[in-house]
Design a protein around this motif. Structure first.
Motif, PDB file in Angstrom:
ATOM      1  N   SER A  12     -65.754 -32.229  35.964  1.00 18.33           N
ATOM      2  CA  SER A  12     -66.136 -32.788  34.669  1.00 18.33           C
ATOM      3  C   SER A  12     -65.101 -32.382  33.621  1.00 18.33           C
ATOM      4  N   ALA A  13     -65.191 -32.980  32.441  1.00 19.49           N
ATOM      5  CA  ALA A  13     -64.223 -32.698  31.369  1.00 19.49           C
ATOM      6  C   ALA A  13     -64.259 -31.226  30.981  1.00 19.49           C
ATOM      7  N   GLN A  14     -65.474 -30.664  30.863  1.00 22.88           N
ATOM      8  CA  GLN A  14     -65.595 -29.260  30.438  1.00 22.88           C
ATOM      9  C   GLN A  14     -65.024 -28.320  31.503  1.00 22.88           C
ATOM     10  N   LEU A  15     -65.280 -28.632  32.781  1.00 22.50           N
ATOM     11  CA  LEU A  15     -64.727 -27.804  33.851  1.00 22.50           C
ATOM     12  C   LEU A  15     -63.210 -27.935  33.907  1.00 22.50           C
ATOM     13  N   CYS A  16     -62.698 -29.114  33.584  1.00 25.28           N
ATOM     14  CA  CYS A  16     -61.236 -29.301  33.555  1.00 25.28           C
ATOM     15  C   CYS A  16     -60.580 -28.417  32.492  1.00 25.28           C
ATOM     16  N   VAL A  17     -61.245 -28.270  31.354  1.00 26.84           N
ATOM     17  CA  VAL A  17     -60.708 -27.421  30.280  1.00 26.84           C
ATOM     18  C   VAL A  17     -60.599 -25.977  30.774  1.00 26.84           C
ATOM     19  N   VAL A  18     -61.656 -25.488  31.458  1.00 29.96           N
ATOM     20  CA  VAL A  18     -61.634 -24.125  31.989  1.00 29.96           C
ATOM     21  C   VAL A  18     -60.525 -23.993  33.028  1.00 29.96           C
ATOM     22  N   ALA A  19     -60.442 -24.968  33.950  1.00 29.94           N
ATOM     23  CA  ALA A  19     -59.434 -24.926  35.008  1.00 29.94           C
ATOM     24  C   ALA A  19     -58.021 -24.913  34.418  1.00 29.94           C
ATOM     25  N   GLU A  20     -57.803 -25.725  33.410  1.00 29.34           N
ATOM     26  CA  GLU A  20     -56.483 -25.807  32.786  1.00 29.34           C
ATOM     27  C   GLU A  20     -56.095 -24.471  32.143  1.00 29.34           C
ATOM     28  N   ARG A  21     -57.075 -23.817  31.536  1.00 26.40           N
ATOM     29  CA  ARG A  21     -56.805 -22.518  30.893  1.00 26.40           C
ATOM     30  C   ARG A  21     -56.310 -21.495  31.918  1.00 26.40           C
ATOM     31  N   TYR A  22     -56.981 -21.435  33.070  1.00 21.77           N
ATOM     32  CA  TYR A  22     -56.549 -20.489  34.107  1.00 21.77           C
ATOM     33  C   TYR A  22     -55.208 -20.913  34.719  1.00 21.77           C
ATOM     34  N   TRP A  23     -54.987 -22.223  34.875  1.00 21.38           N
ATOM     35  CA  TRP A  23     -53.723 -22.701  35.434  1.00 21.38           C
ATOM     36  C   TRP A  23     -52.537 -22.315  34.538  1.00 21.38           C
ATOM     37  N   ILE A  24     -52.740 -22.430  33.233  1.00 19.50           N
ATOM     38  CA  ILE A  24     -51.666 -22.045  32.294  1.00 19.50           C
ATOM     39  C   ILE A  24     -51.391 -20.543  32.412  1.00 19.50           C
ATOM     40  N   ARG A  25     -52.461 -19.747  32.491  1.00 14.21           N
ATOM     41  CA  ARG A  25     -52.282 -18.286  32.638  1.00 14.21           C
ATOM     42  C   ARG A  25     -51.535 -17.960  33.927  1.00 14.21           C
ATOM     43  N   LEU A  26     -51.904 -18.666  35.015  1.00 16.86           N
ATOM     44  CA  LEU A  26     -51.259 -18.407  36.305  1.00 16.86           C
ATOM     45  C   LEU A  26     -49.766 -18.730  36.233  1.00 16.86           C
ATOM     46  N   CYS A  27     -49.435 -19.845  35.612  1.00 13.21           N
ATOM     47  CA  CYS A  27     -48.019 -20.235  35.516  1.00 13.21           C
ATOM     48  C   CYS A  27     -47.212 -19.254  34.672  1.00 13.21           C
ATOM     49  N   GLU A  28     -47.887 -18.592  33.737  1.00 11.42           N
ATOM     50  CA  GLU A  28     -47.193 -17.592  32.921  1.00 11.42           C
ATOM     51  C   GLU A  28     -46.819 -16.368  33.750  1.00 11.42           C
ATOM     52  N   VAL A  29     -47.721 -15.952  34.659  1.00  6.52           N
ATOM     53  CA  VAL A  29     -47.425 -14.758  35.472  1.00  6.52           C
ATOM     54  C   VAL A  29     -46.700 -15.133  36.761  1.00  6.52           C
ATOM     55  N   TRP A  30     -46.766 -16.408  37.155  1.00  9.81           N
ATOM     56  CA  TRP A  30     -46.102 -16.878  38.386  1.00  9.81           C
ATOM     57  C   TRP A  30     -45.423 -18.218  38.082  1.00  9.81           C
ATOM     58  N   PRO A  31     -44.283 -18.170  37.451  1.00  7.55           N
ATOM     59  CA  PRO A  31     -43.617 -19.417  37.014  1.00  7.55           C
ATOM     60  C   PRO A  31     -43.295 -20.363  38.166  1.00  7.55           C
ATOM     61  N   GLN A  32     -43.191 -19.834  39.401  1.00  3.47           N
ATOM     62  CA  GLN A  32     -42.817 -20.679  40.539  1.00  3.47           C
ATOM     63  C   GLN A  32     -44.011 -21.432  41.143  1.00  3.47           C
ATOM     64  N   ALA A  33     -45.197 -21.300  40.520  1.00  2.00           N
ATOM     65  CA  ALA A  33     -46.408 -21.868  41.115  1.00  2.00           C
ATOM     66  C   ALA A  33     -46.246 -23.351  41.418  1.00  2.00           C
ATOM     67  N   GLN A  35     -43.587 -25.126  41.893  1.00  5.99           N
ATOM     68  CA  GLN A  35     -42.608 -25.433  42.921  1.00  5.99           C
ATOM     69  C   GLN A  35     -43.089 -25.031  44.320  1.00  5.99           C
ATOM     70  N   GLN A  36     -43.823 -23.895  44.399  1.00  7.94           N
ATOM     71  CA  GLN A  36     -44.167 -23.348  45.703  1.00  7.94           C
ATOM     72  C   GLN A  36     -45.481 -23.903  46.256  1.00  7.94           C
ATOM     73  N   LEU A  37     -46.310 -24.533  45.414  1.00  2.00           N
ATOM     74  CA  LEU A  37     -47.576 -25.087  45.873  1.00  2.00           C
ATOM     75  C   LEU A  37     -47.495 -26.598  45.957  1.00  2.00           C
ATOM     76  N   THR A  38     -48.077 -27.162  47.013  1.00  6.86           N
ATOM     77  CA  THR A  38     -48.112 -28.620  47.132  1.00  6.86           C
ATOM     78  C   THR A  38     -49.074 -29.195  46.097  1.00  6.86           C
ATOM     79  N   GLN A  39     -48.990 -30.490  45.909  1.00  6.33           N
ATOM     80  CA  GLN A  39     -49.884 -31.152  44.955  1.00  6.33           C
ATOM     81  C   GLN A  39     -51.345 -30.942  45.349  1.00  6.33           C
ATOM     82  N   ASN A  40     -51.615 -31.039  46.632  1.00  7.38           N
ATOM     83  CA  ASN A  40     -52.982 -30.859  47.128  1.00  7.38           C
ATOM     84  C   ASN A  40     -53.456 -29.424  46.884  1.00  7.38           C
TER      85      ASN A  40
END
Length: 952
Positions: A12-33, A35-40
């Motif tokens: 849902s839209a609200q769950l997407c907002v939460v997911a996006e927040r964690y994804w941004i945090r992950l990319c900050e600590v693991w910039p290669q995320a 490149q190293q993870l497939t789309q799936n």
């Protein structure tokens, strides 16, 4: 339960907002995320980020875990890997702090893995519970083995008499024992070892029990302590023999003796799930065989049925008391009720049917079907409903690694549950949950039998409750031989008041069902109006608590006892009105009047506190107060109905207070120790701390509402500071302990204050130290105390602490009381103190008699006893043995220091005056009677008083 793979669903839209927040945090600590993870992989990672804050937080802290998860860890779980991996990780570790780090990181990595599998539908509920249980067992055993080896290196190896090394065995209880652990559960453990003996190979021999107690303390700390990496598991050790007041570890023989001699029904239920953790050995066999006769009787145990009924009531009572709603474990039809259904069959038939002796609820249900004890439809319904609720519970806890069984109170978590459980919205999922709980509750009621009672015909009291016209009401009352016209006025007035109250449609409907039934009880009495007044006072307090109206409506026994007790005692009516949870105690009259045995208050209280999380101070405080109130009600009920004589009432109230004192001290100790540690050589089994009861507590004469006169003592203090995070010197530790004890007693919760505590009898009174060293206490009594303080010491009694401190106190008390005294000077001091009391406290007119303070009353008799002990114990040292007046007078007669007729008169009058005071308390009246009532006896008491203490 068929699992659905969630990978193709859209958040849902609200769950997407939460997911996006964690994804941004992950990319900050693991910039290669990216490149190293497939789309799936990125898509699936964002899905679990939206569904679980716990997974999001952990993976943002440990992005290195993500690769292995996608490389196979998510696909399958080999439970044997947990043991092997932990062994490899811990084998090089030499320091306990590093062990804690390893265990916590491994725990979190695996919990992320298992939560991910659950949220994405990769495992069935049964497999998920087995995985969690196997992980927990592996962590506990790995920690145990490391601590054992480390301690053997330091202290030597514990051996039996034949030189065989002795292991620590751990019983996993509850969900862990049944291999059905949920995601964020605490773990209930019992520690034991096979045989007594001593360590060998250390610098000095240490008793096995001492070795294992130290080991147990370290093991709990390794698992339970919260560090920067969290904890491994919250550990609850309260199911061990004697609970918190018992030793942390006992031998096999100690376990066997306890369960044979003192094991209770609730402990039988707990032991159904008990399982020895770790690799199976001959010691595991021995322990299981030792416990089996206690849990499973050799015959079909129908005696368990009444205990089951009591447990059923306790479940309903707990839900009401804690005002639980949306609780899928404890609510009606919750997870606990399934466990209850299955365990009831196991206890009743497990003695004859070995296949029922298993910890797994799933296996036990299948066995019950095979034995013909449950129909296929019942098994199918119970299993499907149970599995569904366990999945909901697991998901609830995996959202944020929190121990909860309550449905969400926010839209975000509802969306998470709906997503995983394929529900369109909250309403549809609630409907599914409600349907599952309704099925379970139906089987739960069928197992033990309900208490439902349906009247065959409508009683005439329906009409009197509904009638409006005065003449109609009065003629109806006359028709049914009710000769108390005042009852109609009271009923009409109260009903008019109730009509103005906002109690909601459900409350109004329940009240309309209840009142005719209640009036049926009241209008049978000779004076209905005298019963209606206190009963209506109780009803006033529960009008907006529909569950309590329903309780009275559905339980004839509760209605009968409400009317009976409120008629007998306004004090009981006031207690019921102030604390409606006490209405639960009225349901079963047999239980209500079956007062707890004098010696059983400590164990009953320990059992009661087990229902409350050990680390929840607020709930622990509330539970102490609820236990006191419910036990006090049982005592009062037995009192007003003549089941208990007054002397025994005081005994019960006194020993109830002592049981509560013990638990308050234990709670205070844990709270202070958690912050500051403990002094050297001190622990919960050897606190070096004692409490002395004075006054009514010391004299075993507590009444309803009595305060507690206490004095706190400690042993000689070890040098140095405590061993905790915030060390303080030893004296400061005991001061904080005393302050915390007083706080626990005095804090007012929903269930009121525990006891009012009076500390003014300590050395130097209000200006003295809150807690005194026992030797200094003795010096003060010997050299500085006034005569009135020695009088108070006569009534003192040791009520908490070690045997060693009890012995020291007994010796110093006897030494002070046995000092030679000039009788004339003593009599003058006692007499002057009595006059001061009378001037200060006696406030009655010439036609009234104050049972306590008037000449010839209770206080005069107490002063006679105190004077005689102080005057004569130098010659008759056994006079100091007792702290209660009755036995003091018996001793005075035995030593021929008083005439037998005098002692008989003093004792009888003392008991009569206390009886009268007691009755007035229950009637909520002052302790004052007409001066003629006891004139004959009190005139004689005055003559005895003047004879021994000289003329006033």
């Amino acid at each position: 339960m068929a699992m659905v793979n969630q990978s193709n669903k859209v958040l849902s839209a609200q769950l997407c907002v939460v997911a996006e927040r964690y994804w941004i945090r992950l990319c900050e600590v693991w910039p290669q995320a990216q490149q190293q993870l497939t789309q799936n992989q990125q898509q699936q990672l964002q899905q679990v980020f939206g569904l679980s804050d716990y997974i999001g937080e952990q993976l943002c802290r440990h992005p290195e875990w993500i690769g292995p998860l996608f490389d196979g860890l998510l696909t399958t779980v080999n439970r044997n890997d947990f043991d092997n991996q932990l062994q490899q990780l811990l084998s090089p570790v030499t320091h306990e702090d590093n062990v804690k780090t390893v265990l916590r990181l491994y725990r979190n990595q695996q919990m992320v893995r298992l939560a991910w599998r659950d949220f994405m539908g990769y495992s069935s509920v049964e497999d998920a519970l087995l995985d969690l249980s196997a992980l927990a067992e592996a962590l506990v055993i790995a920690a145990r083995d490391w601590v054992y080896q480390d301690m053997c290196r330091q202290l030597g190896t514990p051996m039996d008499s034949e030189g065989n090394p002795q292991p620590l065995l751990i019983l996993g209880m509850g969900k862990l024992g049944g291999r059905e652990l949920n995601f964020s559960s605490d773990i209930d453990l019992i520690f034991t070892f096979p045989e007594h003996g001593e360590t060998q190979g250390g610098r000095r021999a240490l008793a096995n029990q001492q070795f294992f107690i130290r080991m147990g303390q370290r093991l709990v700390n390794v698992l339970d302590q919260i560090t920067l990496d969290g904890f491994v598991f919250r550990v609850d050790m309260r199911l061990r023999p004697y609970g918190e007041s018992g030793p942390l570890v006992v031998s096999f023989s100690g376990l066997e003796d306890y369960y044979q001699e003192q094991g209770r029904d609730w402990e039988r239920y707990a032991m159904v799930k008990a399982r020895v953790l770790g690799p199976w050995t001959h010691y595991s066999d021995e322990l299981q065989q030792l416990l089996r006769p206690f849990v499973y009787r050799r015959y079909i145990d129908f005696s368990a049925i009444e205990s089951l009924r009591k447990m059923k009531r306790l479940i309903a009572q707990e839900v009401r008391r804690r005002q639980l709603s949306d609780n899928i474990k404890l609510g009606a039809g919750g997870i606990r009720e399934v466990e209850f259904v299955v365990q009831s069959f196991q206890l009743i038939r497990g003695g004859r049917e070995p296949d029922l002796r298993q910890q797994s609820i799933f296996g036990a249900v299948d066995t019950l079907y095979n034995l013909g004890q449950l129909e296929y439809l019942a098994v199918d319904e119970l299993k499907h409903s149970y599995v569904f609720l366990r999945r909901v519970e697991n998901l609830l806890q995996a959202i944020n690694d929190q121990q909860t069984q309550t449905l969400p109170n926010n839209p975000l978590d509802w969306q998470r549950l709906c997503y995983v459980l394929d529900a369109d919205d909250e309403a549809q999922l609630r409907q599914k949950v409600a349907a599952a709980m309704a099925i379970i509750h139906r089987h739960f009621n069928a197992t033990v039998g309900g208490d439902e009672h349906h009247d065959q015909q409508e009683p005439w009291t329906h009409v009197i409750w509904d009638v409006c016209d005065d003449d109609d009401a009065l003629s109806l009352l006359a028709e049914h031989q009710v000769e108390d016209e005042r009852i109609w006025l009271l009923l009409k007035t109260w009903r008019a008041t109730v009509l103005k109250r906002a109690i909601g449609p459900r409350g109004r409907e329940t009240l309309d069902k209840l009142m005719p039934k209640l009036l049926e009880e009241i209008l049978q009495l000779t004076q209905p109006s005298s019963a209606f007044e206190p009963v209506s006072m109780v009803l006033d307090k529960i009008l907006t608590r529909t569950t309590y109206l329903e309780l009275l409506c559905e339980n004839p026994g509760a209605r009968q006892q409400l009317v009976r007790l409120c008629s007998a005692s306004p004090w009981i009516a006031k207690e019921l009105a102030n604390f409606p949870m006490l209405l639960d105690e009225l349901i079963d009259p047999a239980q209500l009047y079956d007062t707890t045995s004098i010696d059983d208050y400590p164990s009953e209280l320990r059992q009661y506190l087990l229902r409350v999380p050990e680390d929840d101070m607020e709930q622990q405080m509330e539970a102490l107060r609820q236990f006191k109130l419910s036990q006090q009600l049982k005592i009062a009920a037995a009192d007003v109905t003549g089941v208990l004589p007054v002397m025994e009432v005081s005994d019960h109230l006194t020993f109830l207070a002592e049981a509560i004192i013990e638990q308050v001290v234990l709670q205070a100790w844990h709270q202070v120790a958690e912050r500051h540690g403990v002094p050297a050589q001190m622990n919960v089994s050897n606190m070096g701390f004692a409490i002395v009861g004075y006054g009514k507590l010391g004299g075993i004469e507590l009444g309803y509402g009595s305060d507690l006169d206490l004095v706190f003592l400690h042993d000689k203090l070890p040098a140095g500071c405590t061993d905790g995070k915030k060390p303080i010197d030893s004296h400061h530790f005991y001061l904080k302990l005393a302050q915390r004890i007083i706080h626990l007693f005095a804090t007012r919760t929903n269930s009121g204050e525990l006891y009012e505590v009076d500390m003014r009898l300590r050395p130097s009174g209000s200006s003295g130290l809150l807690v005194s060293e026992i030797a200094r206490f003795g010096e003060y009594q010997a050299t500085e105390a006034w005569t009135w303080e020695h009088q108070a010491l006569v009534r003192s009694r040791f009520v908490f602490g070690s045997d060693a401190l009890a012995g020291q106190f007994s010796q110093l008390r006897a030494k002070v009381l046995q000092e030679p005294r000039a009788t004339d000077e003593l009599a003058k001091n006692v007499r002057e103190m009595r006059l001061k009391m009378r001037e200060h406290l006696l406030k009655v007119d010439k036609n009234s008699f104050d049972l306590k303070q008037s000449p010839g009353g209770i206080a005069d008799i107490e002063f006679i006893a105190q004077f005689m002990v102080l005057a004569h114990s130098n010659q008759q040292r056994d006079l100091t043995m007792w702290s209660d007046n009755v036995r003091i007078f018996e001793a005075l007669a035995e030593f021929e220091l008083m005439e037998f007729a005098e002692v008989q008169l003093l004792t009888q009058t003392y008991c009569q005056l206390r009886d009268a005071n007691h009755e007035l308390t229950l009637q909520q009246k002052k302790g004052v009677v007409n001066i003629e009532r006891f004139a004959e006896q009190t005139e004689q008491i005055k003559r005895i008083y003047q004879h021994y203490l000289a003329s006033e």
